[in-house]
Motif scaffolding. Structure first.
Motif, short mmCIF file in Angstrom:
data_model
loop_
_atom_site.label_atom_id
_atom_site.label_comp_id
_atom_site.label_asym_id
_atom_site.label_seq_id
_atom_site.Cartn_x
_atom_site.Cartn_y
_atom_site.Cartn_z
N ASP A 53 0.84 -1.19 0.00
CA ASP A 53 0.00 0.00 0.00
C ASP A 53 0.88 1.24 0.00
N ALA A 54 0.66 2.11 -0.99
CA ALA A 54 1.41 3.37 -1.06
C ALA A 54 0.94 4.31 0.05
N ARG A 55 1.68 5.38 0.25
CA ARG A 55 1.26 6.40 1.22
C ARG A 55 -0.16 6.89 0.89
N LEU A 56 -0.91 7.20 1.92
CA LEU A 56 -2.29 7.68 1.82
C LEU A 56 -3.24 6.62 1.29
N HIS A 57 -2.84 5.37 1.33
CA HIS A 57 -3.66 4.27 0.82
C HIS A 57 -3.62 3.08 1.77
N GLY A 64 0.82 11.45 6.64
CA GLY A 64 -0.33 12.22 6.19
C GLY A 64 0.01 13.35 5.24
N GLY A 65 1.28 13.53 4.91
CA GLY A 65 1.67 14.63 4.04
C GLY A 65 1.55 14.28 2.57
N LEU A 66 1.52 15.31 1.74
CA LEU A 66 1.55 15.10 0.30
C LEU A 66 2.96 14.66 -0.11
N TYR A 67 3.06 14.03 -1.25
CA TYR A 67 4.35 13.50 -1.71
C TYR A 67 4.33 13.46 -3.23
N THR A 68 5.45 13.07 -3.84
CA THR A 68 5.54 12.95 -5.29
C THR A 68 5.72 11.48 -5.65
N TYR A 69 5.59 11.18 -6.94
CA TYR A 69 5.80 9.79 -7.36
C TYR A 69 7.28 9.43 -7.40
N TRP A 70 8.15 10.41 -7.35
CA TRP A 70 9.57 10.12 -7.11
C TRP A 70 9.75 9.63 -5.66
N GLU A 175 -10.40 12.87 4.36
CA GLU A 175 -9.27 13.75 4.07
C GLU A 175 -8.13 12.98 3.40
N ARG A 176 -7.98 11.73 3.80
CA ARG A 176 -6.93 10.90 3.20
C ARG A 176 -7.22 10.64 1.72
N LEU A 177 -8.47 10.36 1.40
CA LEU A 177 -8.87 10.15 0.01
C LEU A 177 -8.66 11.42 -0.80
N ALA A 178 -9.05 12.56 -0.22
CA ALA A 178 -8.88 13.84 -0.92
C ALA A 178 -7.41 14.13 -1.20
N ASP A 179 -6.56 13.85 -0.23
CA ASP A 179 -5.13 14.12 -0.41
C ASP A 179 -4.50 13.15 -1.43
N ALA A 180 -5.00 11.92 -1.46
CA ALA A 180 -4.48 10.97 -2.45
C ALA A 180 -4.73 11.49 -3.87
N VAL A 181 -5.91 12.06 -4.10
CA VAL A 181 -6.20 12.62 -5.42
C VAL A 181 -5.32 13.85 -5.68
N ALA A 182 -5.06 14.64 -4.64
CA ALA A 182 -4.19 15.80 -4.80
C ALA A 182 -2.79 15.39 -5.22
#
Length: 390
Positions: A53-57, A64-70, A175-182
């Motif tokens: 499972d990736a972050r936020l999933h 809980g922070g945003l991240y990049t695919y790198w 909020e986790r779902l919303a951030d995953a889309v972000a």
């Protein structure tokens, strides 16, 4: 529960174990490791399958922070370190493909091969970003039920599968779902670097994918130096590994075993799968290698084709029509040096008018065993039950 402590996160993973080649499956956005259950059931006996499972999933415990695919690519490579795995084949769907491509750029020596399912190497266009921004805010304001009717049809389009994944979404904080889309919205364009990724790569794509249209899969096929071909799944949308698992599973074993090369066929029952893999990879030489000298083909239209030059022209003509075939062995009767192989088949290709058409039927083929013990087709008689638009 199995967690790997990497890069400040606790990544949840599952590992079938065993001594087989390692295959790591990376899921799409808003999905989790469970999306790969149909593939692990088929491959787990031969391959060491790792899902995570990736972050936020899913079950991963992250900051809980945003991240990049790198960042995700680094997470995947660190997971390999945690497992003591030097090199693995990477199978990625959508965002799982984003991070798998970046892992191949970051550490090419760690990646044996790539299976890229309904993914891309480009950033999102403005219209898609606007739509995703609306989805993210709807998740944040109203939770999964606020977006489920439209979004699940877009991602999956199968009522039974839709309901299962709505339950998964409801188990996650909104909020986790919303951030995953972000995070998804922030993917960068790496198309200019595809030429650096030289590992064998199989592209699998749903023909009816809306979020990541089929031309983006064709871009990967055309620009990745190691691409062995594009398997387009007829009538499939964005997530064929869940909605069309039989067709996806048919593509994987031979590629994961051998990359570009095809193994010798020592069992006539394996010939239809080898033909399927070679044709879907658009590799005429691999297809023709399955024909014995003097082989004869009867086309669906009733034309009899003899001779190596005519057979080659027929195969190359099929490949020019961007074929996707699925073969299912119905019956095999093996005699002394010959075998009867009965196969149900379904073929999608581009018709004379430019539209995709589908034909299907039951083939009654004859194979012969050569002096080296390998089997090849001597007579191919596909039969057929008509052609219809896909």
């Amino acid at each position: 529960m199995p967690y790997a402590s990497v890069n400040g996160q606790q990544l949840y993973f599952e590992d079938t174990g065993g001594d087989g080649p390692v295959v790591v499956f990376s899921h799409g956005n808003l999905m989790n490791r469970r999306m790969w259950e149909p593939q692990v059931r088929v491959l787990g006996g031969e391959f060491r399958c790792v899902v995570w499972d990736a972050r936020l999933h899913g079950r991963t415990k992250d900051d809980g922070g945003l991240y990049t695919y790198w960042d995700s690519a680094d997470d995947l490579l660190s997971l390999l370190d945690h497992l003591g795995v030097e090199q693995a084949a990477l199978v990625g769907h959508s965002q799982g493909g984003f991070l798998s491509l970046r892992a191949a750029l970051r550490a090419p020596e760690r990646v044996r091969s790539l299976v890229l399912i309904d993914t891309a190497a480009v950033a999102w266009p403005g219209e898609a970003l606007a739509q995703m921004g609306g989805v993210s805010e709807a998740f944040r304001a109203g939770g999964p039920d606020a977006v489920a009717p439209v979004l699940l049809d877009l991602l999956l389009g199968s009522p039974d599968v839709n309901e299962e994944w709505l339950r998964e979404w409801r188990a996650q904080p909104r909020e986790r779902l919303a951030d995953a889309v972000a995070v998804l919205m922030g993917v960068d364009d790496i198309s200019a670097r595809l030429g650096e990724i030289r590992q064998p790569a199989l592209i699998v794509h749903g023909e009816a994918d809306g979020p990541v249209p089929l031309p983006l899969g064709r871009m990967l096929r055309d620009r990745l130096p190691g691409a062995v071909g594009l398997t387009a799944i007829p009538a499939a949308g964005h997530t064929p590994s869940l909605t069309h698992p039989v067709e996806v599973n048919a593509c994987l074993p031979a590629f994961l075993r051998h990359g570009v090369a095809s193994p010798p066929i020592d069992d006539p029952a394996l010939l239809p799968a080898a033909f399927q893999d070679a044709l879907n990879a658009q590799d005429a030489e691999r297809v023709l290698a399955l024909y014995a000298e003097g082989a004869v083909m009867r086309t669906v239209a009733g034309e009899v084709i003899r001779g190596s030059a005519a057979l080659r022209a027929e195969v190359e003509g099929m490949i020019a029509a961007d074929p996707c075939i699925a073969n299912t062995v119905r019956h095999v009767v093996v005699g002394e040096g010959t075998a009867l192989v009965v196969v149900d088949w379904r073929l999608s290709l581009v018709g004379a008018g430019g539209e995709r058409v589908v034909a299907s039927g039951t083939a009654v083929n004859v194979a012969a065993r050569a002096h080296d013990g390998t089997w090849r087709f001597t007579i191919l008689s596909p039969g057929g039950c008509g052609v219809s638009p896909s």
